[in-house]
Write an enzyme that holds these catalytic residues in place. Structure first.
Site, PDB file in Angstrom:
ATOM      1  N   ARG A 141       2.787   2.159   8.747  1.00 56.18           N
ATOM      2  CA  ARG A 141       2.552   1.375   9.961  1.00 56.18           C
ATOM      3  C   ARG A 141       3.402   1.780  11.150  1.00 56.18           C
ATOM      4  O   ARG A 141       3.191   1.292  12.242  1.00 56.18           O
ATOM      5  CB  ARG A 141       2.734  -0.111   9.669  1.00 56.18           C
ATOM      6  CG  ARG A 141       1.624  -0.639   8.830  1.00 56.18           C
ATOM      7  CD  ARG A 141       1.605  -2.151   8.741  1.00 56.18           C
ATOM      8  NE  ARG A 141       0.796  -2.466   7.596  1.00 56.18           N
ATOM      9  CZ  ARG A 141       1.250  -2.480   6.349  1.00 56.18           C
ATOM     10  NH1 ARG A 141       2.512  -2.262   6.111  1.00 56.18           N
ATOM     11  NH2 ARG A 141       0.437  -2.719   5.361  1.00 56.18           N
ATOM     12  N   ASP A 325      -1.404 -15.664  -2.654  1.00 54.72           N
ATOM     13  CA  ASP A 325      -1.065 -14.449  -1.902  1.00 54.72           C
ATOM     14  C   ASP A 325      -0.967 -14.738  -0.401  1.00 54.72           C
ATOM     15  O   ASP A 325      -1.224 -13.878   0.431  1.00 54.72           O
ATOM     16  CB  ASP A 325      -2.091 -13.320  -2.169  1.00 54.72           C
ATOM     17  CG  ASP A 325      -1.675 -11.978  -1.571  1.00 54.72           C
ATOM     18  OD1 ASP A 325      -0.474 -11.761  -1.361  1.00 54.72           O
ATOM     19  OD2 ASP A 325      -2.574 -11.154  -1.298  1.00 54.72           O
ATOM     20  N   LYS A 352      -0.724 -15.699   6.921  1.00 56.07           N
ATOM     21  CA  LYS A 352      -2.048 -15.671   6.293  1.00 56.07           C
ATOM     22  C   LYS A 352      -2.656 -17.061   6.145  1.00 56.07           C
ATOM     23  O   LYS A 352      -3.872 -17.211   6.091  1.00 56.07           O
ATOM     24  CB  LYS A 352      -1.933 -15.056   4.893  1.00 56.07           C
ATOM     25  CG  LYS A 352      -1.927 -13.537   4.839  1.00 56.07           C
ATOM     26  CD  LYS A 352      -1.962 -13.107   3.370  1.00 56.07           C
ATOM     27  CE  LYS A 352      -1.916 -11.599   3.205  1.00 56.07           C
ATOM     28  NZ  LYS A 352      -1.872 -11.234   1.763  1.00 56.07           N
ATOM     29  N   TRP A 413      -1.595  -8.276   8.840  1.00 56.24           N
ATOM     30  CA  TRP A 413      -0.560  -7.527   9.571  1.00 56.24           C
ATOM     31  C   TRP A 413      -1.040  -7.051  10.938  1.00 56.24           C
ATOM     32  O   TRP A 413      -0.239  -6.632  11.763  1.00 56.24           O
ATOM     33  CB  TRP A 413      -0.094  -6.326   8.744  1.00 56.24           C
ATOM     34  CG  TRP A 413      -1.179  -5.319   8.473  1.00 56.24           C
ATOM     35  CD1 TRP A 413      -2.032  -5.327   7.408  1.00 56.24           C
ATOM     36  CD2 TRP A 413      -1.555  -4.201   9.281  1.00 56.24           C
ATOM     37  NE1 TRP A 413      -2.906  -4.272   7.508  1.00 56.24           N
ATOM     38  CE2 TRP A 413      -2.634  -3.566   8.644  1.00 56.24           C
ATOM     39  CE3 TRP A 413      -1.080  -3.669  10.476  1.00 56.24           C
ATOM     40  CZ2 TRP A 413      -3.256  -2.430   9.170  1.00 56.24           C
ATOM     41  CZ3 TRP A 413      -1.699  -2.533  11.004  1.00 56.24           C
ATOM     42  CH2 TRP A 413      -2.773  -1.935  10.344  1.00 56.24           C
ATOM     43  N   HIS A 633     -10.452   2.605  -4.879  1.00 52.09           N
ATOM     44  CA  HIS A 633     -11.902   2.827  -4.929  1.00 52.09           C
ATOM     45  C   HIS A 633     -12.722   1.593  -4.582  1.00 52.09           C
ATOM     46  O   HIS A 633     -13.953   1.696  -4.502  1.00 52.09           O
ATOM     47  CB  HIS A 633     -12.298   3.391  -6.299  1.00 52.09           C
ATOM     48  CG  HIS A 633     -11.776   4.783  -6.530  1.00 52.09           C
ATOM     49  ND1 HIS A 633     -12.352   5.899  -5.953  1.00 52.09           N
ATOM     50  CD2 HIS A 633     -10.726   5.243  -7.242  1.00 52.09           C
ATOM     51  CE1 HIS A 633     -11.670   6.983  -6.318  1.00 52.09           C
ATOM     52  NE2 HIS A 633     -10.676   6.607  -7.095  1.00 52.09           N
ATOM     53  N   MET A 672      -5.112  11.583  -5.957  1.00 52.89           N
ATOM     54  CA  MET A 672      -5.679  10.847  -7.087  1.00 52.89           C
ATOM     55  C   MET A 672      -4.639  10.803  -8.216  1.00 52.89           C
ATOM     56  O   MET A 672      -4.280  11.839  -8.774  1.00 52.89           O
ATOM     57  CB  MET A 672      -6.966  11.544  -7.556  1.00 52.89           C
ATOM     58  CG  MET A 672      -7.477  11.114  -8.937  1.00 52.89           C
ATOM     59  SD  MET A 672      -8.061   9.393  -9.004  1.00 52.89           S
ATOM     60  CE  MET A 672      -8.100   9.138 -10.787  1.00 52.89           C
TER      61      MET A 672
HETATM   62 CA    CA Z   1       0.487  -9.596  -1.330  1.00 51.53          CA
END
Ligand code: CA
Length: 710
Positions: A141, A325, A352, A413, A633, A672
């Site tokens: 960031r 979360d 959040k 964010w 993915h 990967m």
């Molecule tokens: Ca988290």
């Protein structure tokens, strides 16, 4: 009158000489980037830190580009970044040089006027990562600058001090225990000769979050503050840990507790304190983490620390006993607000959880609060206690619970900005719900995984996220009246960060690739440019030689695109490696030509007629997928663009080819990770899961059929 004689010639010569001096001088006097410069809100030429200045307002005093002139905003230059993927960073500008971190923290310095590359530094993140490659997306960031030293952080946990002139390494410090599932995607923060950095974690095993400050000249650690307490039997690091431990139950330290803080660091010079926006619990599910409840300090809080010693001063917890979360790692913006006839030394914070907080930063007391989005976990915040008024059932105590906001947050964010001129905060707001269910977990036996996604509650990541899931809006919020003044709605939930200027413009890039300027007072769209790919980063503005520029990195990526993924993100067509990444810079009457953009791409799921899907195997594969593959993915094996779409990959059609990549690590150099521990049976289960997802989602990107009127 004809000019004659030597006098006129001398005059012309003198004028030419002055011109030469002016044009030969690359920039104004060299800026010493220190506390004075970082606290100087009035200078607009430079963008010196993540939030521009110490206030973190992302407000620029520049006015050349304003509501009247913005119509003439054109491309000044662009820089191709063909090896980059996810670009989230806020660049910095110091005296005509622009610095930014790209994918895997590859760092570049460019001439801010022309876009010419001056130097490049590659910290070789993949080579340093090992198994930790599984838990991040290569995102960075931003970076920090202090007196000629540039500091970057790498996903694998290093802090690197670079000579800003040459890009040569000055020092390197490993900030995390490399055996732990921690990583850094956040920006380092420079203040008072130190640099602060946090870390990410909480989703991939036992993680105990902390922030540390280092001497910016040497990289030596100055202090560290743990966000959650460790095992009391080991003794507490400080009194704050002892106080925090009283708010935990059970053997939380076995799961680390979490609180990992990866964003939201503000230095407040008036009180010489660092304000930390702390993370959520590890694991998410409080019943597992701290059975019997408790506030679980200092999760989901703003914690004020003495900037010189890291000593605890005060905290305000936005989500006591968090279990969704709902971290508080969002930006913390400082301003003096006139409230009730008094000037409040305020901080503004939209975490959040869906609420917007104004807090007195002298003592951490709640001043006022408003609701910016739909919240079903809490009806309101008690003004006296500052605690949320929770809704019964939202802690999934009765099984299935659909809760607003989702773990993605009502605000993530993606930077908000604040204009002292309009008195408004500009917030990328998201409306999205999630279904929580912990009945499927063997809670009694639950153990922290290691380098595997498991948060002790199912939120449906094994399924696709349908294309029309979630909406969002840029909202202008009045922090004094705690109400919305205007909003610019948009489709989808990916809603990037903002910047506001004294020219009364709010700039924001969007998921669909549009870069937009709005009238800061009314929300009217005044200008836009399509930039060829989904946008994730926030813009900046600066000035060189009297000309104002606006810059933005364009590189689809980030957590919502990675482990979010799903058709909701795949619908834009920003598929893995389908579009070139770039840094764009605009100015009034810019003369550069827009590059030719690659078209949107939609990987086609392969549904082989001869592949017989075994449902039991596919069910087993679902759990394996969420644990190992989801992070990059995408939900339900539908890639949002951060990594290849496995449904369309021919590698999965051939068991030995798949084994070579997944088990054998054949593509580690491309990012990967290797999964040596997966057995042949497990690989086969994954194959069946992906084939079933391919069959079930083959039409997922087609728009929902509109029923015709009879
Ligand atoms: Ca988290």
């Amino acid at each position: 009158m004809k000019g004659s004689g030597t006098a006129a010639r001398k005059l012309r010569f003198a004028a030419a000489a002055i011109c030469l001096i002016l044009t030969a001088r690359p920039t104004a006097a060299q800026t010493v980037v220190d506390d004075r410069a970082l606290g100087d809100e009035a200078q607009g030429a430079n963008w010196l830190s993540y939030g521009r200045t110490y206030s973190e307002q992302r407000f620029s005093p520049l006015t050349q580009i304003d509501t009247r002139t913005v119509a003439k905003l054109r491309l000044a230059w662009s820089l191709e970044l063909p090896t980059d993927r996810s670009l989230l960073a806020t660049p910095l500008v110091v005296d005509g040089v622009l610095y930014f971190t790209g994918t895997f923290s590859v760092t570049r310095a460019v001439d801010a006027k022309t876009g010419k590359l001056l130097w490049e530094y590659d910290p070789k993140t993949i080579e340093h990562s090992g198994d930790r490659l599984r838990i991040f997306w290569g995102s960075s960031r931003g970076l920090a600058y202090w007196k000629g030293t540039l500091v970057i952080a790498t996903n694998d946990g290093r802090l690197v001090g670079l000579d800003a002139k040459t890009g040569k390494e000055r020092w390197t410090t490993q900030t995390i225990d490399v055996t732990k599932p921690l990583y850094i995607s956040g920006y380092p923060k420079a203040f008072r000769g130190k640099v602060l950095v946090g870390n990410g974690g909480t989703e991939h095993g036992a993680a105990r979050g902390y922030v540390s400050a280092y001497d910016i000249e040497t990289g030596r650690q100055a202090w560290r503050f743990y966000i959650v307490p460790g095992n009391p039997a080991d003794g507490f690091e400080d009194e704050a840990q002892e106080m925090a431990a009283k708010t935990w139950k059970g053997e939380w330290w076995k799961h680390g507790g979490g609180g990992n803080t990866w964003n939201g660091f503000t230095y407040d010079p008036e009180f010489n304190q660092i304000l930390i926006g702390t993370g959520n619990g590890s694991p998410w599910n409080q019943k597992v983490r701290s059975p019997g409840g408790g506030d679980n300090l200092f999760l989901c809080s703003i914690v004020a620390l003495d900037a010189d010693t890291g000593t605890y001063k005060w905290h305000y917890q936005t989500v006591p006993g968090e279990t969704w979360d709902y971290n508080s790692s969002m930006d913390i913006v400082l301003a003096d607000l006139r409230i009730g006839g008094k000037t409040v030394k305020a901080l503004m914070h939209a975490p959040k959880n869906g609420f917007f907080y104004v807090i007195d930063r002298s003592n951490g007391k709640l001043v006022s609060v408003g609701k910016i989005a739909k919240t079903t976990w809490a009806t309101d915040i008690d003004r006296k206690t500052g605690r949320p008024i929770e809704v019964k059932g939202s802690r999934y105590e009765n099984g299935d619970a659909i809760v607003w906001p989702s773990p993605f947050g009502a605000h993530n964010w993606h930077a908000m900005s604040y204009s002292p001129k309009t008195g408004l905060a500009y917030i990328p707001k998201v409306e999205l719900a999630a279904r929580f269910n912990d009945q499927k977990n063997e809670l009694i036996d639950w153990r922290s995984p290691k380098f595997r996604f498991d948060v002790a509650v199912d939120t449906g990541f094994g399924n696709d996220i349908p294309r029309d899931t979630g909406v969002s809006a840029l909202i202008a919020w009045d922090p004094i009246r705690q109400r919305k003044v205007w909003e610019a709605p948009q489709d989808g939930f990916w809603n990037p960060g903002t910047m506001v200027t004294a020219g009364n413009l709010v700039f924001q890039g969007r998921a669909n690739g549009d870069f937009i300027a709005y009238d800061a007072k009314t929300g009217r769209k005044l200008w836009s440019a399509f930039l060829g790919s989904g946008i994730s980063a926030p813009p900046i503005t600066y000035e060189v030689d009297g000309r104002q520029y606006v810059s933005l990195l364009v590189g689809w990526g980030g957590a919502g695109v990675g482990f979010g993924g799903g058709s909701a993100n795949a619908k834009y067509g920003w598929a893995y490696r389908a579009q070139t990444r770039r840094l764009f810079t605009f100015a009034l009457d810019g003369k550069a030509k827009m590059p030719e953009f690659e078209p949107p791409a939609f990987p086609e799921p392969i549904v082989p007629a001869d592949f017989k899907i075994d449902d039991a195997l596919a069910d087993k594969g679902r759990g394996l997928y969420v644990g190992q593959c989801l992070m990059c993915h995408g939900a339900g094996a539908v890639s949002g663009g951060a990594a290849p779409d496995l449904r369309a990959s021919p590698i999965l059609l051939d068991p030995s080819a798949m084994k070579g990549v997944v088990h054998g690590g054949g593509r580690v150099s491309m990012g990967m990770p290797q999964f040596k521990e997966l057995s042949d049976d497990e690989l086969e289960a994954l194959r069946h899961f992906v084939r079933r997802q391919a069959a079930q989602t083959v039409d997922a990107l087609k728009p929902a059929k509109v029923s015709k009127k009879e």
